[in-house]
Design a protein around this motif. Sequence first.
Motif, mmCIF file in Angstrom:
data_model
loop_
_atom_site.group_PDB
_atom_site.id
_atom_site.type_symbol
_atom_site.label_atom_id
_atom_site.label_comp_id
_atom_site.label_asym_id
_atom_site.label_seq_id
_atom_site.Cartn_x
_atom_site.Cartn_y
_atom_site.Cartn_z
ATOM 1 N N SER A 128 -9.096 33.281 2.492
ATOM 2 C CA SER A 128 -8.364 34.510 2.828
ATOM 3 C C SER A 128 -7.932 35.299 1.598
ATOM 4 O O SER A 128 -7.597 36.482 1.711
ATOM 5 C CB SER A 128 -7.140 34.182 3.688
ATOM 6 O OG SER A 128 -6.253 33.324 3.005
ATOM 7 N N THR A 129 -7.912 34.667 0.437
ATOM 8 C CA THR A 129 -7.496 35.368 -0.781
ATOM 9 C C THR A 129 -8.667 35.571 -1.739
ATOM 10 O O THR A 129 -8.483 35.652 -2.951
ATOM 11 C CB THR A 129 -6.358 34.607 -1.484
ATOM 12 O OG1 THR A 129 -6.787 33.256 -1.749
ATOM 13 C CG2 THR A 129 -5.108 34.571 -0.631
ATOM 14 N N GLU A 130 -9.859 35.672 -1.198
ATOM 15 C CA GLU A 130 -11.036 35.936 -2.036
ATOM 16 C C GLU A 130 -10.829 37.280 -2.735
ATOM 17 O O GLU A 130 -10.535 38.294 -2.085
ATOM 18 C CB GLU A 130 -12.282 35.963 -1.153
ATOM 19 C CG GLU A 130 -13.590 35.875 -1.925
ATOM 20 C CD GLU A 130 -14.015 37.204 -2.471
ATOM 21 O OE1 GLU A 130 -14.500 37.249 -3.630
ATOM 22 O OE2 GLU A 130 -13.862 38.211 -1.756
ATOM 23 N N PRO A 131 -10.921 37.330 -4.054
ATOM 24 C CA PRO A 131 -10.529 38.534 -4.800
ATOM 25 C C PRO A 131 -11.215 39.815 -4.356
ATOM 26 O O PRO A 131 -10.560 40.857 -4.202
ATOM 27 C CB PRO A 131 -10.888 38.170 -6.241
ATOM 28 C CG PRO A 131 -10.774 36.681 -6.295
ATOM 29 C CD PRO A 131 -11.257 36.211 -4.960
ATOM 30 N N ARG A 132 -12.524 39.801 -4.146
ATOM 31 C CA ARG A 132 -13.204 41.036 -3.773
ATOM 32 C C ARG A 132 -12.715 41.549 -2.415
ATOM 33 O O ARG A 132 -12.614 42.760 -2.199
ATOM 34 C CB ARG A 132 -14.718 40.808 -3.747
ATOM 35 C CG ARG A 132 -15.341 40.687 -5.135
ATOM 36 C CD ARG A 132 -16.822 40.406 -5.052
ATOM 37 N NE ARG A 132 -17.072 39.085 -4.449
ATOM 38 C CZ ARG A 132 -18.280 38.563 -4.284
ATOM 39 N NH1 ARG A 132 -19.354 39.255 -4.638
ATOM 40 N NH2 ARG A 132 -18.432 37.366 -3.747
#
Length: 270
Positions: free
Chosen positions: A68-72
């Motif tokens: 859920s916190t994938e940078p892109r």
Amino acid sequence: MSALQPDDAGWAVPEHRVEAFAPRSTRYAVAIPVIDEGERIIRQLEAMRRPPEVPDVIICDGGSRDGSTEPRRLAALGVRALLTKTGPGRLAAQERMGFAFALREGYGGVIRMDGNAKDDPAGIAALVAALDDGCDFVQGSRFVPGGVAERTPSLRLLAIRAIHAPVISLLAGERFTDTTNAFRGHSRRYLTHPEVQPFRDVFQGYELLAYLSVRASQLGLRTCEVPVARRYPPGRTPTKIRGLRGSLELLDVLRRLARREFHPSTAYFG
């Protein structure tokens, strides 16, 4: 020293990675601690992109593994920066990480918001207005006129009204109605006040939320409550406070708060 550069010598901030996707563009920042919130945080960030516009968003990740916190993905949703905790600590460590980043970046205050999509982002406008009006601690409340409380679990509602809010109000010397609600605003003056000192390792779990609820009034700083909406979804309640252990931890925080265990010691100032 510049007014935008805090004296951060001695700040205890957990080790973390910083991924900034854009420069600072607003007066305040919204800091959102998360850990494995899944699609809840995605829905929330999508809602925050709709009018009214919100301040810069800082995600304070405690070590999510659900993607859920994938940078892109976060950058595409308008997030200004992702902070990923790599050192020890729980919720308060994430909060210290976010507060420190915001102050070092020159923000005039920080709005703190949960990341489980229970808080309506429309309430940010009232928090910003109160900070602009000079309030140092702004508590969002679903129980004041204009606030909205939907599907609040009955036991939680009882605990807030019968225990938590009365104790916090007594210790603060000022009445607050929704003291477990983490949707609140803090001025730069409050977070950098020499008799507050939020950047200490004594704050690991729920201690910092409770401490910041009472310390402003104790120091004679301006406080207020503003109406916000908090809506629990149908079915299982999304929360990190579970069972008897979580409830006992909250009660222990109140006990320690009453004993002034979180107040800065004279020695701390050197």
